[in-house]
Scaffold this active site. Structure first.
Site, PDB file in Angstrom:
ATOM      1  N   THR A   1      -1.938   0.656 -10.688  1.00 29.38           N
ATOM      2  CA  THR A   1      -3.130   0.063 -10.084  1.00 29.38           C
ATOM      3  C   THR A   1      -3.846   1.042  -9.167  1.00 29.38           C
ATOM      4  O   THR A   1      -5.003   0.839  -8.834  1.00 29.38           O
ATOM      5  CB  THR A   1      -2.765  -1.221  -9.314  1.00 29.38           C
ATOM      6  OG1 THR A   1      -3.950  -1.964  -9.041  1.00 29.38           O
ATOM      7  CG2 THR A   1      -2.038  -0.895  -8.020  1.00 29.38           C
TER       8      THR A   1
ATOM      9  N   ARG B   1       0.340   3.771  -3.226  1.00 29.98           N
ATOM     10  CA  ARG B   1      -0.348   5.028  -2.899  1.00 29.98           C
ATOM     11  C   ARG B   1       0.617   6.195  -2.710  1.00 29.98           C
ATOM     12  O   ARG B   1       0.358   7.298  -3.190  1.00 29.98           O
ATOM     13  CB  ARG B   1      -1.198   4.852  -1.638  1.00 29.98           C
ATOM     14  CG  ARG B   1      -2.246   3.763  -1.747  1.00 29.98           C
ATOM     15  CD  ARG B   1      -3.311   3.898  -0.684  1.00 29.98           C
ATOM     16  NE  ARG B   1      -4.084   2.673  -0.515  1.00 29.98           N
ATOM     17  CZ  ARG B   1      -5.298   2.604   0.016  1.00 29.98           C
ATOM     18  NH1 ARG B   1      -5.883   3.713   0.442  1.00 29.98           N
ATOM     19  NH2 ARG B   1      -5.922   1.453   0.153  1.00 29.98           N
TER      20      ARG B   1
ATOM     21  N   GLU C   1       0.827  -1.212   0.000  1.00 30.27           N
ATOM     22  CA  GLU C   1       0.000   0.000   0.000  1.00 30.27           C
ATOM     23  C   GLU C   1       0.859   1.259   0.000  1.00 30.27           C
ATOM     24  O   GLU C   1       0.519   2.256  -0.641  1.00 30.27           O
ATOM     25  CB  GLU C   1      -0.940  -0.001   1.211  1.00 30.27           C
ATOM     26  CG  GLU C   1      -1.945  -1.128   1.249  1.00 30.27           C
ATOM     27  CD  GLU C   1      -3.035  -0.980   0.193  1.00 30.27           C
ATOM     28  OE1 GLU C   1      -3.839  -1.931   0.073  1.00 30.27           O
ATOM     29  OE2 GLU C   1      -3.084   0.050  -0.499  1.00 30.27           O
TER      30      GLU C   1
ATOM     31  N   ASP D   1      -5.287  -9.899  -8.084  1.00 38.00           N
ATOM     32  CA  ASP D   1      -5.670  -9.022  -9.194  1.00 38.00           C
ATOM     33  C   ASP D   1      -4.543  -8.299  -9.917  1.00 38.00           C
ATOM     34  O   ASP D   1      -4.269  -8.552 -11.087  1.00 38.00           O
ATOM     35  CB  ASP D   1      -6.715  -8.017  -8.699  1.00 38.00           C
ATOM     36  CG  ASP D   1      -6.297  -7.296  -7.415  1.00 38.00           C
ATOM     37  OD1 ASP D   1      -5.211  -7.592  -6.874  1.00 38.00           O
ATOM     38  OD2 ASP D   1      -7.065  -6.429  -6.943  1.00 38.00           O
TER      39      ASP D   1
END
Length: 653
Positions: A642, A293, A289, A422
């Site tokens: 993503t 991000r 993350e 994913d």
């Protein structure tokens, strides 16, 4: 006798007085009637309003044309004939707005009762302005945030980088090698047209852009008012939440603000990053993350502005996270402490690594190496893929989601393009595109996995024939997460970039699959009474699918595929689908203090208490770009991470 004579005289005088009074009344009436008649005629000729006088028209003049009248069965009632002779006052703009608001609310209630989502543009979210003949001439026009302005970013002159905000920062032109000047056009300048290019004047598309932009402003202002500097906003309890301690909402949203032309908000975010973003906090945080991000957000902010402060921050953070790769296989640990630089896998997942987390740091690492000239970041991240490529896979050739970083062995059989799997598949394709289609390992691995997905996981529902991607664990599992909806855009993007080479039939098949998967994801929204999709669905023979988990948490994957497919096909159906989804978010997720998820997409009841940073970084960005000019982040020049951070494809001129 005398009394009798006096009585008659008095009676005579009374009769005389009565006669005079009677004659006076008759005379007054005789004079008054013609006077009133004359006054009435004059009044009717010059004073009373009629339907022929446009300035005194009945309320229907509030809607002078079909573009400003709420659609549906509403028609203003005919005027009462008696009232036609009562001079009404001109309606005020506030009265007009109130009337339109009431009509819109009535139609919204009808739509909700019939479980229908209004067609795009039918119900204006805010009152429509009155027509010019009724408007206050002194009232300013609706503010146009970018009117007449193009934001200039990334221009290099003599080793100095000029930013869009007019500020000048020191820069090294060599760091921007291969990156063009980028012009961000005003939303009023142009709108998308099929096949690329742009055209101006589509008010409907501009209104949709403005509506999405206003939604972002509401979400971000709520964050700044309540939770500034913290990771995410909790709108229901009106407080902030930290789980990384890195100001996620600010860093994750920087490029969204820049693309939307929100200069003030972007500048404030930049100042916070420069003065307050620190990486020495002693806590275990998610390696994955933090990469997608924070590192991704900083790199895109740098590419859009040329401001080296962002690159320096990204490099500092990237350097602190390198110890996560210190395993025998190079497959990274899932958590890291940025202060101590100690990385580990927690007990909750059996101390193994996660496929999507290990395989979704390569774009950010490659871009960091590209801009700093330091190969270590790309080398570490690329080694992860080579280890996975060489690992022993099940007979179906796909990658299970749990992998031991000590020996690259898969520990459980679950295969999914949903949670935990994913973006690994997504990055195989996008790394090939990002590197200028030069790293053939990624192309080969993508084509192998895409073929095995088609062979083993692609299924069709009954009775409607919806295409979906199943999971696999000792056999197919007829379940699909909302997260899988990215795959529609993935298959279409691969076909567009001809990842399969000159095989035109396979190219058409991948594009068809992209469209069909995206249609299924649209049905996941459209078949719920709220117009919002559940977190996952389960497919059943004879009934297509049913919600398996009824919550919606502001996820972006479906609108991401809408954006990709609209850009590649020019089909405005994807814009309409995106607008429907946005209207449902406005109706059920918006609160006075930001946006939240919905616990039950069938009932629209119950709300969670988190405004996800990816709602601002991804969901609203993709919706905005869905209606924006195609010259804004074109897909032949940019590839999105993503987390929806657009990175410039290497060697672009």
């Amino acid at each position: 006798i005398s009394s009798g004579v006096g009585s008659r005289e008095t009676q005579h005088k009374d009769q005389k007085r009565n006669m005079i009074a009677f004659l006076r009344k008759r005379f007054t009436l005789v004079l008054l009637i013609p006077i009133l008649f004359i006054v009435g005629v004059v009044y009717l000729m010059h004073g009373a309003p009629t339907l022929k006088d446009p300035s005194r028209a009945p309320p229907e003049s509030v809607f002078p044309n079909s573009n400003t009248r709420p659609r549906g069965n509403f028609r203003p009632p005919p005027a009462d004939p008696v009232d036609q002779f009562i001079p009404p006052s001109d309606p005020t703009p506030e009265e007009i707005d109130e009337q339109i608001r009431r009509v819109a609310e009535e139609q919204m209630q009808i739509a909700e009762k019939t479980h229908k989502i209004s067609r795009p543009g039918d119900l204006p979210r805010e009152p429509v302005r009155p027509p010019p003949e009724l408007a206050d001439q002194d009232e300013p026009d609706i503010e146009s945030p970018n009117e007449g302005r193009a934001l200039r970013v990334n221009t290099v002159e003599g080793g100095t980088v000029h930013t869009g905000g007019g500020g000048i920062v020191g820069g090294d032109a060599a760091l921007l090698e291969g990156m063009d000047d980028v012009m961000i056009p005003s939303p009023q300048d142009a709108v998308p047209t099929p096949g690329g290019g742009s055209s101006g004047g589509n008010a409907n598309t501009n209104e949709r852009m403005d509506a999405v932009r206003d939604a972002f402003k509401h979400a971000y202002k709520s964050y700044t008012d309540i939770a500034w500097g913290m990771d995410e906003l909790m709108p229901q309890s009106r407080r902030g939440e930290d789980w990384l301690g890195l100001g996620l909402t600010i860093v994750d949203s920087l490029d969204t603000m820049h693309l939307m032309g929100l200069t003030k908000e972007f500048d404030e975010g930049r100042e916070w990053v420069a003065n307050n973003l620190r990486f020495d906090k002693n806590r275990d945080i998610s390696f994955f993350e933090t990469t997608i991000r924070v590192v991704g957000g900083l790199l895109t902010a740098y590419e859009l502005t040329g401001d080296k402060m962002f690159l320096n921050k990204a490099e500092e953070l990237g350097e602190r996270m390198l110890p996560a790769f210190d395993t025998p296989t190079g497959i990274p640990f899932t958590t890291i402490n940025l202060a101590t630089r100690h990385a580990r896998n927690p007990d909750w997942n059996g101390r193994v690594s996660i496929l999507s987390e290990a395989g979704t740091v390569q774009m950010e690492a490659a871009s960091l190496s590209h801009h700093t000239g330091k190969k270590v970041y790309n080398d570490k991240a690329r080694r992860v893929i080579t280890s996975l490529d060489g690992a022993q896979k099940p007979s179906h050739g796909l990658y299970p989601v749990y992998v031991d970083p000590q020996n690259a062995r898969f520990t459980r059989p679950l295969v999914t393009l949903g949670a935990l799997g994913d973006s690994f598949y997504e990055y195989l394709l996008k790394m090939w595109i990002l590197t200028g289609k030069k790293d053939d390992m990624f192309r080969r691995m993508y084509m192998d996995t895409a073929g095995n997905i088609i062979k083993h996981l692609i299924k069709t529902s009954t009775p409607t024939g919806l295409t979906y991607i199943a999971e696999y664990e000792n056999g197919p599992v007829d379940k699909m997460d909302h997260l899988v909806c990215f795959a529609g855009g993935m298959f279409a993007l691969g076909a567009h970039h001809k990842v399969m080479g000159d095989d035109e039939e396979l190219q058409k098949e991948h594009m068809r699959l992209g469209k069909e998967i995206t249609r299924t994801c649209h049905e996941m929204y459209a078949r719920q009474s709220t117009g919002l999709a559940p977190e996952l669905v389960r497919f059943n023979p004879g009934s297509d699918f049913m919600p398996g988990a009824t919550k919606y948490i502001l996820r972006p994957e479906t609108v991401e595929s809408y954006f990709v497919l609209y850009r590649l096909t020019g089909d405005t159906m994807y814009q309409d689908w995106g607008w429907e989804a946005f209207q449902a978010m406005e109706r059920y997720c918006r609160t006075p203090d930001g946006y939240v998820g919905v616990r039950d997409v069938n009932e629209g009841t119950g709300k969670d208490d988190k405004q996800q940073s990816f709602f601002l970084a991804e969901t609203l960005k993709y919706l905005y770009l869905l209606f924006a000019p195609t010259s804004l982040t074109p897909l032949d020049e940019y590839v999105f991470t993503t987390e929806a951070h657009p990175l410039k494809i290497f060697n672009q001129k």
